[in-house]
Design a protein around this motif. Structure first.
Motif, PDB file in Angstrom:
ATOM      1  N   SER A 296      34.624  26.892  25.072  1.00 48.45           N
ATOM      2  CA  SER A 296      33.562  27.510  25.857  1.00 48.45           C
ATOM      3  C   SER A 296      34.124  28.108  27.139  1.00 48.45           C
ATOM      4  O   SER A 296      33.769  29.222  27.533  1.00 48.45           O
ATOM      5  N   ARG A 297      35.017  27.379  27.779  1.00 49.41           N
ATOM      6  CA  ARG A 297      35.606  27.884  29.021  1.00 49.41           C
ATOM      7  C   ARG A 297      36.527  29.072  28.751  1.00 49.41           C
ATOM      8  O   ARG A 297      36.577  30.025  29.527  1.00 49.41           O
ATOM      9  N   ILE A 298      37.281  28.991  27.659  1.00 48.65           N
ATOM     10  CA  ILE A 298      38.154  30.115  27.302  1.00 48.65           C
ATOM     11  C   ILE A 298      37.323  31.358  27.002  1.00 48.65           C
ATOM     12  O   ILE A 298      37.639  32.469  27.467  1.00 48.65           O
ATOM     13  N   ASP A 299      36.247  31.195  26.250  1.00 45.55           N
ATOM     14  CA  ASP A 299      35.383  32.340  25.937  1.00 45.55           C
ATOM     15  C   ASP A 299      34.777  32.920  27.206  1.00 45.55           C
ATOM     16  O   ASP A 299      34.655  34.154  27.355  1.00 45.55           O
ATOM     17  N   SER A 300      34.385  32.042  28.112  1.00 46.03           N
ATOM     18  CA  SER A 300      33.790  32.512  29.360  1.00 46.03           C
ATOM     19  C   SER A 300      34.804  33.304  30.178  1.00 46.03           C
ATOM     20  O   SER A 300      34.494  34.363  30.715  1.00 46.03           O
ATOM     21  N   ALA A 301      36.043  32.804  30.268  1.00 46.45           N
ATOM     22  CA  ALA A 301      37.086  33.507  31.019  1.00 46.45           C
ATOM     23  C   ALA A 301      37.463  34.814  30.343  1.00 46.45           C
ATOM     24  O   ALA A 301      37.720  35.824  30.998  1.00 46.45           O
ATOM     25  N   GLN A 302      37.477  34.815  29.005  1.00 48.77           N
ATOM     26  CA  GLN A 302      37.844  36.010  28.269  1.00 48.77           C
ATOM     27  C   GLN A 302      36.825  37.124  28.480  1.00 48.77           C
ATOM     28  O   GLN A 302      37.158  38.310  28.432  1.00 48.77           O
ATOM     29  N   SER A 303      35.594  36.733  28.749  1.00 43.61           N
ATOM     30  CA  SER A 303      34.539  37.734  28.885  1.00 43.61           C
ATOM     31  C   SER A 303      34.350  38.212  30.322  1.00 43.61           C
ATOM     32  O   SER A 303      33.387  38.907  30.620  1.00 43.61           O
ATOM     33  N   VAL A 304      35.285  37.808  31.227  1.00 43.52           N
ATOM     34  CA  VAL A 304      35.199  38.298  32.607  1.00 43.52           C
ATOM     35  C   VAL A 304      35.348  39.815  32.577  1.00 43.52           C
ATOM     36  O   VAL A 304      36.374  40.351  32.169  1.00 43.52           O
ATOM     37  N   SER A 305      34.323  40.496  32.993  1.00 41.33           N
ATOM     38  CA  SER A 305      34.282  41.955  32.888  1.00 41.33           C
ATOM     39  C   SER A 305      34.777  42.596  34.178  1.00 41.33           C
ATOM     40  O   SER A 305      35.045  41.930  35.182  1.00 41.33           O
ATOM     41  N   GLU A 306      34.882  43.935  34.134  1.00 38.76           N
ATOM     42  CA  GLU A 306      35.266  44.652  35.337  1.00 38.76           C
ATOM     43  C   GLU A 306      34.253  44.422  36.457  1.00 38.76           C
ATOM     44  O   GLU A 306      34.621  44.330  37.630  1.00 38.76           O
ATOM     45  N   SER A 307      32.992  44.318  36.106  1.00 36.17           N
ATOM     46  CA  SER A 307      31.973  44.093  37.129  1.00 36.17           C
ATOM     47  C   SER A 307      32.132  42.719  37.768  1.00 36.17           C
ATOM     48  O   SER A 307      31.911  42.548  38.973  1.00 36.17           O
ATOM     49  N   MET A 308      32.562  41.720  36.978  1.00 36.34           N
ATOM     50  CA  MET A 308      32.787  40.395  37.532  1.00 36.34           C
ATOM     51  C   MET A 308      33.993  40.397  38.465  1.00 36.34           C
ATOM     52  O   MET A 308      33.967  39.786  39.540  1.00 36.34           O
ATOM     53  N   VAL A 309      35.067  41.087  38.069  1.00 30.84           N
ATOM     54  CA  VAL A 309      36.243  41.191  38.934  1.00 30.84           C
ATOM     55  C   VAL A 309      35.867  41.891  40.232  1.00 30.84           C
ATOM     56  O   VAL A 309      36.285  41.490  41.327  1.00 30.84           O
ATOM     57  N   LYS A 310      35.040  42.925  40.127  1.00 33.91           N
ATOM     58  CA  LYS A 310      34.582  43.624  41.334  1.00 33.91           C
ATOM     59  C   LYS A 310      33.759  42.684  42.215  1.00 33.91           C
ATOM     60  O   LYS A 310      33.858  42.714  43.452  1.00 33.91           O
ATOM     61  N   ALA A 311      32.957  41.841  41.596  1.00 33.22           N
ATOM     62  CA  ALA A 311      32.156  40.882  42.368  1.00 33.22           C
ATOM     63  C   ALA A 311      33.063  39.904  43.111  1.00 33.22           C
ATOM     64  O   ALA A 311      32.799  39.565  44.271  1.00 33.22           O
ATOM     65  N   PHE A 312      34.145  39.458  42.454  1.00 33.79           N
ATOM     66  CA  PHE A 312      35.117  38.599  43.135  1.00 33.79           C
ATOM     67  C   PHE A 312      35.711  39.328  44.343  1.00 33.79           C
ATOM     68  O   PHE A 312      35.850  38.773  45.430  1.00 33.79           O
ATOM     69  N   ASN A 313      36.083  40.592  44.121  1.00 29.39           N
ATOM     70  CA  ASN A 313      36.680  41.379  45.199  1.00 29.39           C
ATOM     71  C   ASN A 313      35.701  41.581  46.350  1.00 29.39           C
ATOM     72  O   ASN A 313      36.071  41.475  47.532  1.00 29.39           O
ATOM     73  N   ASP A 314      34.456  41.867  46.027  1.00 27.61           N
ATOM     74  CA  ASP A 314      33.445  42.069  47.066  1.00 27.61           C
ATOM     75  C   ASP A 314      33.257  40.801  47.900  1.00 27.61           C
ATOM     76  O   ASP A 314      33.072  40.868  49.124  1.00 27.61           O
ATOM     77  N   GLN A 315      33.306  39.651  47.234  1.00 26.67           N
ATOM     78  CA  GLN A 315      33.154  38.387  47.958  1.00 26.67           C
ATOM     79  C   GLN A 315      34.330  38.161  48.899  1.00 26.67           C
ATOM     80  O   GLN A 315      34.149  37.718  50.045  1.00 26.67           O
ATOM     81  N   THR A 316      35.544  38.468  48.436  1.00 26.35           N
ATOM     82  CA  THR A 316      36.717  38.336  49.312  1.00 26.35           C
ATOM     83  C   THR A 316      36.597  39.246  50.515  1.00 26.35           C
ATOM     84  O   THR A 316      36.879  38.852  51.657  1.00 26.35           O
ATOM     85  N   GLU A 317      36.163  40.497  50.275  1.00 28.33           N
ATOM     86  CA  GLU A 317      36.031  41.451  51.378  1.00 28.33           C
ATOM     87  C   GLU A 317      34.988  40.978  52.386  1.00 28.33           C
ATOM     88  O   GLU A 317      35.168  41.112  53.603  1.00 28.33           O
ATOM     89  N   LEU A 318      33.895  40.433  51.898  1.00 27.07           N
ATOM     90  CA  LEU A 318      32.847  39.929  52.794  1.00 27.07           C
ATOM     91  C   LEU A 318      33.386  38.792  53.650  1.00 27.07           C
ATOM     92  O   LEU A 318      33.168  38.756  54.878  1.00 27.07           O
ATOM     93  N   LEU A 319      34.087  37.855  53.025  1.00 26.77           N
ATOM     94  CA  LEU A 319      34.637  36.728  53.769  1.00 26.77           C
ATOM     95  C   LEU A 319      35.703  37.183  54.757  1.00 26.77           C
ATOM     96  O   LEU A 319      35.810  36.640  55.867  1.00 26.77           O
ATOM     97  N   ARG A 320      36.482  38.206  54.393  1.00 24.14           N
ATOM     98  CA  ARG A 320      37.500  38.737  55.305  1.00 24.14           C
ATOM     99  C   ARG A 320      36.833  39.366  56.528  1.00 24.14           C
ATOM    100  O   ARG A 320      37.267  39.159  57.670  1.00 24.14           O
TER     101      ARG A 320
END
Length: 376
Positions: free
Chosen positions: A93-117
């Motif tokens: 289940s965890r592998i499937d969840s990680a495999q399905s990390v989309s470009e939008s999810m990666v962008k969301a991670f990046n946006d969160q980092t930028e906000l915290l910065r």
């Protein structure tokens, strides 16, 4: 038990009485009920002596005030992640969840980092520990269970950026062990992503932990190792950043000739124009104006009174919402005025720096202010 709270309180330069006042002020600002002043005095004493356990409610307040993790506050080993359920279903289940990390999810991670910065630059790191810890945990979870390089690399790159941001915040609040570990995490993620620019940047930033620990010469060697790792593969802006970092470490290590040579090397390679963010490496912000401010800082550390004018120019241009950057400039101006034996002006700059450092809760800057005050 209790040494965690006592250690971080003393690192901030706070007495127990000051901590009680800070708790009360925090409670008023956030409309939270806390015990009476007399009771809080007893609580703080008993927390630090191990006679009373810090409740979750007060732990939340103390983490925000002191900029520490729960483990650092309670002086307890980092809690282990809960064990996975038996069998393969949970793992898959965890592998499937990680495999399905989309470009939008990666962008969301990046946006969160930028906000915290951005929040870090404007408000300081103390109030962001919980948010950053959760952000890193989510990224590590995604990377741990991503199987193929196509899924791992984008998450690993985001983890590098978030980890270096978290490490710098940890340096700012005086949590040097946490900072070192975050940089090690960033370096592992950069190797996983096969990203030499990210690896070089994380390695060079880690040198600042050594500088704060009193080993700037070793830090300068680590920056040079980062330059070796990068070779000619990096962008000119990143190479200029590495030279400027080398100059700063050399200045703190009392190697003035090396510092000046590195400053000249940075000036020779920095791209022209007002653009400050590297399109090839967004973690670096540097243009000729920023480099001039950095040069002023290095010259001030070298005791060069000629840095005064360039530092005042930089102070006039700095974004007023970047409180910590302003505090750093006032500290540098105090150094430069002191080198010119202009003691009244140096006193004025120290007062301004102290006020701003207190606003952000920066242990690092308050330490620099205290060292300056001792010379005046």
């Amino acid at each position: 038990m209790g040494t965690g709270l006592r250690n971080v309180r003393t690192a901030h330069g706070w007495s127990q009485e000051r901590l009680v006042r800070e708790i009360e002020q925090f409670a008023r600002r956030h409309v939270i009920d806390v015990a009476s002043t007399a009771s809080l005095r007893v609580y703080v004493s008993e927390w630090e002596n191990g006679r009373r356990t810090i409740s979750d409610r007060y732990a939340t307040i103390l983490r925000r005030l002191l900029g520490v993790t729960d483990a650092e506050l309670r002086d307890s080993p980092t809690a282990l992640a809960p064990a996975m359920a038996d069998g393969y279903d949970e793992l898959l289940s965890r592998i499937d969840s990680a495999q399905s990390v989309s470009e939008s999810m990666v962008k969301a991670f990046n946006d969160q980092t930028e906000l915290l910065r951005t929040m870090d630059r404007q408000r300081g790191a103390s109030a962001l520990v919980d948010q950053m810890a959760g952000h890193l945990a989510a990224l590590e979870e995604a990377l741990t269970f991503a199987v193929l390089p196509s899924a791992r690399r984008p998450v690993a790159l985001e983890l590098v950026g978030a980890s270096t941001c978290a490490a710098w915040q940890a340096i700012d609040v005086g949590a040097v062990d946490r900072a070192w570990r975050h940089y090690e995490l960033a370096k592992r993620a950069a190797r996983d992503a096969e990203a030499p620019m990210h690896l070089a940047h994380a390695t060079a930033e880690q040198a600042y932990v050594l500088m704060e620990a009193g080993r700037p010469a070793l830090g300068a060697d680590l920056v040079r190792e980062a330059q070796r790792l990068l070779g000619r593969a990096g962008s000119p802006r990143l190479q200029a950043w590495l030279y400027a970092a080398e100059a700063e470490l050399c200045a703190h290590a009392d190697m003035p000739d090396d510092a000046r040579r590195a400053l000249d090397a940075a000036a020779a390679i920095i791209p022209s124009g007002p653009e400050d963010r590297d399109p090839d490496f967004p973690s670096v912000f540097l243009n000729s104006g920023h480099l001039a401010r950095w040069r002023g800082h290095v010259l001030a550390m070298l005791g060069d009174g000629g840095a005064v004018n360039s530092l005042y120019d930089a102070l006039a241009l700095v974004d007023p919402t970047f409180v910590r950057a302003q505090a750093g400039l006032h500290i540098d101006l105090a150094h430069a005025h002191l080198a010119r034996a202009e003691y009244e002006e140096a006193h004025s700059q120290v007062r301004q720096a102290r006020l701003l450092a207190n606003r952000t809760g920066s242990v690092r800057q308050r330490r620099r202010v205290d060292l300056l005050s001792a010379k005046l």
